[in-house]
Scaffold this motif. Structure first.
Motif, mmCIF file in Angstrom:
data_model
loop_
_atom_site.group_PDB
_atom_site.id
_atom_site.type_symbol
_atom_site.label_atom_id
_atom_site.label_comp_id
_atom_site.label_asym_id
_atom_site.label_seq_id
_atom_site.Cartn_x
_atom_site.Cartn_y
_atom_site.Cartn_z
ATOM 1 N N TYR A 19 0.809 -1.205 0.000
ATOM 2 C CA TYR A 19 0.000 0.000 0.000
ATOM 3 C C TYR A 19 0.849 1.264 0.000
ATOM 4 N N ASP A 20 2.168 1.105 -0.072
ATOM 5 C CA ASP A 20 3.088 2.226 -0.262
ATOM 6 C C ASP A 20 3.678 2.124 -1.668
ATOM 7 N N THR A 21 2.810 2.260 -2.656
ATOM 8 C CA THR A 21 3.169 2.057 -4.063
ATOM 9 C C THR A 21 4.269 3.031 -4.487
ATOM 10 N N VAL A 22 5.235 2.506 -5.246
ATOM 11 C CA VAL A 22 6.275 3.374 -5.810
ATOM 12 C C VAL A 22 6.233 3.399 -7.333
ATOM 13 N N ASP A 23 5.535 2.451 -7.952
ATOM 14 C CA ASP A 23 5.405 2.447 -9.410
ATOM 15 C C ASP A 23 4.149 1.680 -9.792
ATOM 16 N N HIS A 24 3.135 2.421 -10.267
ATOM 17 C CA HIS A 24 1.855 1.802 -10.620
ATOM 18 C C HIS A 24 1.903 1.034 -11.932
ATOM 19 N N PHE A 25 2.984 1.155 -12.675
ATOM 20 C CA PHE A 25 3.081 0.488 -13.971
ATOM 21 C C PHE A 25 4.015 -0.719 -13.937
ATOM 22 N N ARG A 26 4.495 -1.057 -12.762
ATOM 23 C CA ARG A 26 5.450 -2.149 -12.629
ATOM 24 C C ARG A 26 4.974 -3.128 -11.563
ATOM 25 N N VAL A 27 5.012 -4.408 -11.873
ATOM 26 C CA VAL A 27 4.641 -5.435 -10.898
ATOM 27 C C VAL A 27 5.736 -5.528 -9.830
ATOM 28 N N ASP A 28 5.315 -5.682 -8.585
ATOM 29 C CA ASP A 28 6.270 -5.837 -7.489
ATOM 30 C C ASP A 28 7.179 -7.030 -7.778
ATOM 31 N N ARG A 29 8.480 -6.805 -7.763
ATOM 32 C CA ARG A 29 9.410 -7.874 -8.130
ATOM 33 C C ARG A 29 9.374 -9.044 -7.151
ATOM 34 N N ARG A 30 8.854 -8.820 -5.950
ATOM 35 C CA ARG A 30 8.671 -9.948 -5.027
ATOM 36 C C ARG A 30 7.600 -10.901 -5.536
ATOM 37 N N LEU A 31 6.755 -10.401 -6.440
ATOM 38 C CA LEU A 31 5.689 -11.214 -7.026
ATOM 39 C C LEU A 31 6.024 -11.687 -8.436
ATOM 40 N N GLY A 32 6.927 -10.967 -9.100
ATOM 41 C CA GLY A 32 7.284 -11.364 -10.458
ATOM 42 C C GLY A 32 7.383 -10.188 -11.387
ATOM 43 N N THR A 33 6.938 -10.395 -12.597
ATOM 44 C CA THR A 33 7.022 -9.387 -13.649
ATOM 45 C C THR A 33 5.649 -9.164 -14.263
ATOM 46 N N GLU A 34 5.591 -8.218 -15.192
ATOM 47 C CA GLU A 34 4.341 -7.990 -15.906
ATOM 48 C C GLU A 34 3.909 -9.252 -16.655
ATOM 49 N N ASP A 35 4.864 -9.993 -17.202
ATOM 50 C CA ASP A 35 4.524 -11.239 -17.897
ATOM 51 C C ASP A 35 3.847 -12.223 -16.949
ATOM 52 N N ASP A 36 4.299 -12.265 -15.697
ATOM 53 C CA ASP A 36 3.676 -13.170 -14.723
ATOM 54 C C ASP A 36 2.239 -12.747 -14.438
ATOM 55 N N LEU A 37 2.018 -11.451 -14.298
ATOM 56 C CA LEU A 37 0.652 -10.976 -14.066
ATOM 57 C C LEU A 37 -0.215 -11.230 -15.290
ATOM 58 N N ARG A 38 0.316 -10.962 -16.480
ATOM 59 C CA ARG A 38 -0.449 -11.247 -17.701
ATOM 60 C C ARG A 38 -0.801 -12.731 -17.788
ATOM 61 N N HIS A 39 0.132 -13.589 -17.354
ATOM 62 C CA HIS A 39 -0.122 -15.032 -17.369
ATOM 63 C C HIS A 39 -1.296 -15.375 -16.453
ATOM 64 N N VAL A 40 -1.317 -14.792 -15.266
ATOM 65 C CA VAL A 40 -2.413 -15.059 -14.322
ATOM 66 C C VAL A 40 -3.735 -14.539 -14.883
ATOM 67 N N ILE A 41 -3.718 -13.342 -15.463
ATOM 68 C CA ILE A 41 -4.940 -12.787 -16.050
ATOM 69 C C ILE A 41 -5.464 -13.708 -17.145
ATOM 70 N N ALA A 42 -4.569 -14.172 -18.017
ATOM 71 C CA ALA A 42 -4.987 -15.064 -19.104
ATOM 72 C C ALA A 42 -5.523 -16.378 -18.560
ATOM 73 N N ALA A 43 -4.871 -16.932 -17.525
ATOM 74 C CA ALA A 43 -5.341 -18.188 -16.935
ATOM 75 C C ALA A 43 -6.730 -18.006 -16.323
ATOM 76 N N CYS A 44 -6.953 -16.857 -15.699
ATOM 77 C CA CYS A 44 -8.277 -16.580 -15.143
ATOM 78 C C CYS A 44 -9.320 -16.528 -16.249
ATOM 79 N N HIS A 45 -9.043 -15.778 -17.266
ATOM 80 C CA HIS A 45 -10.023 -15.619 -18.342
ATOM 81 C C HIS A 45 -10.280 -16.934 -19.076
ATOM 82 N N ASP A 46 -9.241 -17.759 -19.223
ATOM 83 C CA ASP A 46 -9.433 -19.067 -19.845
ATOM 84 C C ASP A 46 -10.361 -19.953 -19.013
ATOM 85 N N SER A 47 -10.416 -19.695 -17.704
ATOM 86 C CA SER A 47 -11.273 -20.478 -16.800
ATOM 87 C C SER A 47 -12.613 -19.808 -16.537
#
Length: 436
Positions: free
Chosen positions: A67-95
């Motif tokens: 909740y102390d965001t430093v970059d709204h356009f970048r995924v937190d590196r502790r969670l991964g990258t934008e590709d990782d988030l896109r992968h999760v979004i796609a997996a959700c939509h596929d389901s």
């Protein structure tokens, strides 16, 4: 607002806790950890519960808790990258699963680029206009903070550049597949700011659903003034656990009637647990009352949300100290494991009651009638929509309760019996009744 939200039931996850991430941001230059992808393995669990939405807490680059965001356009590196988030979004939509992100736009962390400009160049720098800078402070100037937290720097929502920034953030991630947003601390932001931002985002994404975090006040007025679709129904949340603990269903009846008034104006987001509060299983003094709380969550109008682990009756107490949220934001295994004992029974309870909601989708916009019976221990009321009716009967007493129904009924779910217009609900139980 699209009609899809009337069929949405969210499973909410606090990602940094869920994946067991480090407590603070990774050092500069260190690569991201592809942990967000762990969520894909949990989609079958979400779907088996009967949910069809994944509501994520903060996923953007931050200094500590998200909740102390430093970059709204970048995924937190502790969670991964934008590709990782896109992968999760796609997996959700596929389901067939919608995805919601948590947007923190009342404040930013001290590491945000605009605030770093201010620290480096002083209040004369153009970036100072993004904040409320005034007076003296340890940095050579003072600035407005969120609820006194020095690491959370409040944005100046009257600045057109801040408006444009939030529009760009929301639109960018909607372009990448995000279906809905939770606006953190929406109550602290002038409603007129949201009314300026949201129509611009909806020009490109008309099916977007937006829920604002609002703790108390006139919910319907906030929705009207801000142009959000919904708010977090904290008033109902508090009444559920406190009335069950006090065995005072007059408090619950009042809150349910208020909830019905709100639901005529918009669809509130309902919940019995989230990342900011003590878990339901720890809050309730009588564990038998978990089933009554979940019955309310799954039958009352609105948009229900299940907080990860509540379906297993996980315990966790929120404390007012640094790290005091950790107990309610635990790490989960990389793969779902079959629960046992109380956890298995609570999961089955959720699955069964979400099934009631699925069989009766009209409940999302139902009208709540005046109580058919109200005592300290017993509450009975009808939910209706057109020709559809469901009677909800709750009993927190130590003996069975008899209720005269307004119709000849049959048991839809719960612990009790129905004989024509006479219903009997067992102690510390609920009964859901449909007309014959």
């Amino acid at each position: 607002m699209s009609d899809w939200i009337r069929h949405a039931i969210w499973w909410q996850v606090y990602p940094l806790g869920f994946v067991g991430a480090e407590r603070t941001a990774l050092p500069d230059g260190e690569p991201g950890r592809p942990r967000l992808r762990q969520l894909e393995a949990w989609l079958p669990h979400l779907l088996e519960l009967g949910c069809n939405g994944l509501a994520l807490g903060p996923v953007f680059e931050s200094g500590t808790h998200g909740y102390d965001t430093v970059d709204h356009f970048r995924v937190d590196r502790r969670l991964g990258t934008e590709d990782d988030l896109r992968h999760v979004i796609a997996a959700c939509h596929d389901s067939g699963v919608k995805i919601l992100l948590d947007g923190v736009f009342n404040h930013v962390g001290r590491g945000h680029a605009r605030f770093r400009d201010l620290l480096e160049h002083g209040p004369q720098h153009p970036s100072a206009a993004w904040f409320h800078v005034d007076g003296d402070g340890p940095d050579g100037f003072g600035y407005r903070t969120f609820e006194g937290h020095g690491g959370l720097v409040t944005l100046d929502h009257g600045n057109p550049e801040v408006v444009d920034h939030v529009v760009e953030v929301l639109t960018t991630w909607c372009d990448r597949g995000v279906d809905a947003w939770r606006l953190d601390a929406a109550y602290a932001v002038p409603p007129e700011f949201w009314r300026e931002v949201l129509p611009r985002v909806r020009e490109r994404h008309p099916d977007l659903w937006v829920v604002g975090e609002v703790i108390h006040g006139d919910y319907a007025d906030f929705v009207r003034r801000s142009a959000v679709d919904s708010v977090t129904q904290y008033e109902l949340w508090k009444a559920v656990w406190s009335s069950l603990n006090d065995r005072n269903l007059f408090e619950l009846a009042h809150a349910v009637q208020r909830h019905g008034e709100f639901a005529r104006a918009f669809l509130p987001q309902t919940f019995v647990g989230n990342h900011d509060v003590t878990r339901l299983a720890s809050r309730l003094t009588d564990p038998r009352h978990i089933r009554l709380a979940v019955a309310l969550l799954c039958t009352l109008p609105g948009v229900p949300t299940v907080y990860y682990g509540d379906e297993w009756a996980l315990r966790g107490v929120k404390e007012d100290r640094e790290g005091g949220d950790d107990a309610v934001r635990p790490a989960f295994a990389a793969q779902p494991e079959r629960p046992e004992g109380e956890a298995a029974a609570t999961e089955e309870l959720h699955r069964r009651l979400i099934g009631v909601r699925r069989r009766n989708p009209w409940l999302a916009g139902a009208t709540i009638g005046e109580p058919d019976l109200l005592t300290n221990d017993v509450l009975a009321f009808a939910l209706t929509a057109g020709d559809e009716t469901l009677e909800v009967v709750l009993n927190v007493g130590d003996v069975p309760a008899d209720v005269q129904l307004p119709f000849e009924g049959r048991v839809e779910d719960g612990d009790g019996t129905v004989d024509d217009r006479n219903a009997r609900v067992e102690p510390h139980a609920y009964l859901l009744v449909r007309p014959r």
